[in-house]
Design a protein around this motif. Structure first.
Motif, mmCIF file in Angstrom:
data_model
loop_
_atom_site.group_PDB
_atom_site.id
_atom_site.type_symbol
_atom_site.label_atom_id
_atom_site.label_comp_id
_atom_site.label_asym_id
_atom_site.label_seq_id
_atom_site.Cartn_x
_atom_site.Cartn_y
_atom_site.Cartn_z
ATOM 1 N N LEU A 56 0.824 -1.203 0.000
ATOM 2 C CA LEU A 56 0.000 0.000 0.000
ATOM 3 C C LEU A 56 0.862 1.259 0.000
ATOM 4 C CD1 LEU A 56 -2.760 1.357 0.166
ATOM 5 C CD2 LEU A 56 -2.647 1.127 2.658
ATOM 6 N N GLU A 57 1.894 1.289 0.818
ATOM 7 C CA GLU A 57 2.767 2.451 0.895
ATOM 8 C C GLU A 57 3.455 2.714 -0.436
ATOM 9 O OE1 GLU A 57 5.404 1.554 4.073
ATOM 10 O OE2 GLU A 57 3.993 2.140 5.662
ATOM 11 N N ARG A 58 3.905 1.660 -1.093
ATOM 12 C CA ARG A 58 4.605 1.836 -2.365
ATOM 13 C C ARG A 58 3.658 2.162 -3.513
ATOM 14 N NH1 ARG A 58 7.329 -0.105 1.196
ATOM 15 N NH2 ARG A 58 9.605 -0.177 1.240
ATOM 16 N N THR A 59 2.449 1.649 -3.445
ATOM 17 C CA THR A 59 1.462 2.032 -4.456
ATOM 18 C C THR A 59 1.107 3.507 -4.327
ATOM 19 O OG1 THR A 59 0.543 -0.212 -4.444
ATOM 20 C CG2 THR A 59 -0.823 1.536 -5.370
ATOM 21 N N THR A 60 0.947 3.978 -3.084
ATOM 22 C CA THR A 60 0.669 5.394 -2.855
ATOM 23 C C THR A 60 1.825 6.261 -3.339
ATOM 24 O OG1 THR A 60 -0.649 4.813 -0.902
ATOM 25 C CG2 THR A 60 0.069 7.100 -1.104
ATOM 26 N N HIS A 61 3.038 5.824 -3.060
ATOM 27 C CA HIS A 61 4.212 6.577 -3.512
ATOM 28 C C HIS A 61 4.299 6.593 -5.033
ATOM 29 C CE1 HIS A 61 8.133 8.396 -3.385
ATOM 30 N NE2 HIS A 61 8.690 7.375 -4.001
ATOM 31 N N CYS A 62 3.895 5.509 -5.673
ATOM 32 C CA CYS A 62 3.899 5.447 -7.136
ATOM 33 C C CYS A 62 2.948 6.483 -7.719
ATOM 34 C CB CYS A 62 3.513 4.042 -7.597
ATOM 35 S SG CYS A 62 3.483 3.834 -9.386
ATOM 36 N N HIS A 63 1.776 6.644 -7.124
ATOM 37 C CA HIS A 63 0.821 7.650 -7.595
ATOM 38 C C HIS A 63 1.389 9.061 -7.432
ATOM 39 C CE1 HIS A 63 -2.191 4.753 -8.460
ATOM 40 N NE2 HIS A 63 -2.452 4.422 -7.196
ATOM 41 N N ARG A 64 2.141 9.287 -6.359
ATOM 42 C CA ARG A 64 2.753 10.600 -6.166
ATOM 43 C C ARG A 64 3.765 10.890 -7.272
ATOM 44 N NH1 ARG A 64 4.083 9.996 0.314
ATOM 45 N NH2 ARG A 64 1.893 10.099 1.057
ATOM 46 N N MET A 65 4.558 9.892 -7.627
ATOM 47 C CA MET A 65 5.550 10.086 -8.690
ATOM 48 C C MET A 65 4.866 10.318 -10.030
ATOM 49 S SD MET A 65 8.668 7.451 -7.712
ATOM 50 C CE MET A 65 7.626 5.973 -7.642
ATOM 51 N N LEU A 66 3.761 9.613 -10.269
ATOM 52 C CA LEU A 66 3.020 9.816 -11.515
ATOM 53 C C LEU A 66 2.420 11.213 -11.580
ATOM 54 C CD1 LEU A 66 1.180 6.371 -11.869
ATOM 55 C CD2 LEU A 66 3.007 7.253 -13.331
ATOM 56 N N ASN A 67 1.876 11.682 -10.468
ATOM 57 C CA ASN A 67 1.297 13.030 -10.438
ATOM 58 C C ASN A 67 2.360 14.106 -10.637
ATOM 59 O OD1 ASN A 67 -1.253 11.948 -9.948
ATOM 60 N ND2 ASN A 67 -1.034 12.089 -7.715
#
Length: 229
Positions: A56-67
């Protein structure tokens, strides 16, 4: 006695076997940290919940990088940015357009001398050996790419991309139901009394050498006991 291709960066043909193996074991240790000597049920529960949180933490971080329109994962992004800034101080000397190779002179700002390296873009190599270590172009390769008007970021392996990062952590976890919903089993668990037999007076002393996984042991045990109250 282990073959060098399995643990050295200089002989593994660019597969980074040693790094991948070490990172995987450290990842498992990070999830299981502090669970030694806990009851087996507690170990299973902690492993599951930590794995879910890990993804979950890494998926959330992935969305931040995409944004943020970031193209590469943080590890590659930071190294590439730092090497881009360092490449400004390099000078391209002799070059070959057909082979896309050149020699690069590095200038020391401290006045302690300079070095010359050979870059071959077609072979993705540099005599400094930094390019082959993690697959990210070194500062010399970046400067040569600028000279030949080539986008150096195209040489970064795709496994550092945000797309690959997202695919790594896109797995799903099924929710766990209470024990009342579990399927019945056709066997019975029988405890072996010999396992709990004391070997002698006093507390049992382990012969294991403590490591980083054992240090938060007491805290993990207290956390588990508090959840059972």
């Amino acid at each position: 006695m282990i073959d060098k291709t399995q643990w050295t960066l200089s002989h593994d043909g660019g597969w980074r076997t040693g790094t991948l193996t070490t990172n995987m074991s450290e990842c498992v240790n990070g999830v299981l940290k502090g669970v030694r000597r806990l009851p087996i049920v507690a170990i299973v529960q902690i492993t599951f919940h930590r794995s879910v949180r890990y993804f979950l933490e890494r998926t959330t971080h992935c969305h931040r990088m995409l944004n943020a329109n970031q193209q590469w994962a943080d590890f590659a992004f930071r190294i590439f940015e730092a090497r881009q800034a360092e490449a400004v101080h390099h000078i391209v000397e002799n070059f070959d357009y057909n082979q896309q190779s050149a020699s690069v002179l590095t200038l020391r700002l401290t006045g302690q001398g300079s070095h010359t390296y050979v870059v071959k873009l077609k072979h993705k190599t540099c005599s400094c050996a930094k390019w082959g270590t993690h697959g990210i172009p070194c500062s010399h390769a970046i400067q040569v790419s600028r000279y030949f008007r080539v986008n150096a970021s195209n040489f970064i392996p795709q496994y550092y991309s945000i797309r690959a990062y997202r695919k790594t952590y896109q797995g799903r976890f099924e929710l766990l139901y209470g024990e009342g919903y579990w399927d019945p089993v056709d066997f019975e668990l029988v405890h072996n009394p010999a396992v709990r037999a004391r070997r002698g007076p006093g507390r049992y002393v382990s012969t294991r050498i403590p490591n980083e996984m054992d240090r938060p042991q007491a805290r993990a045990r207290q956390l588990y006991q508090s959840r059972q109250v």
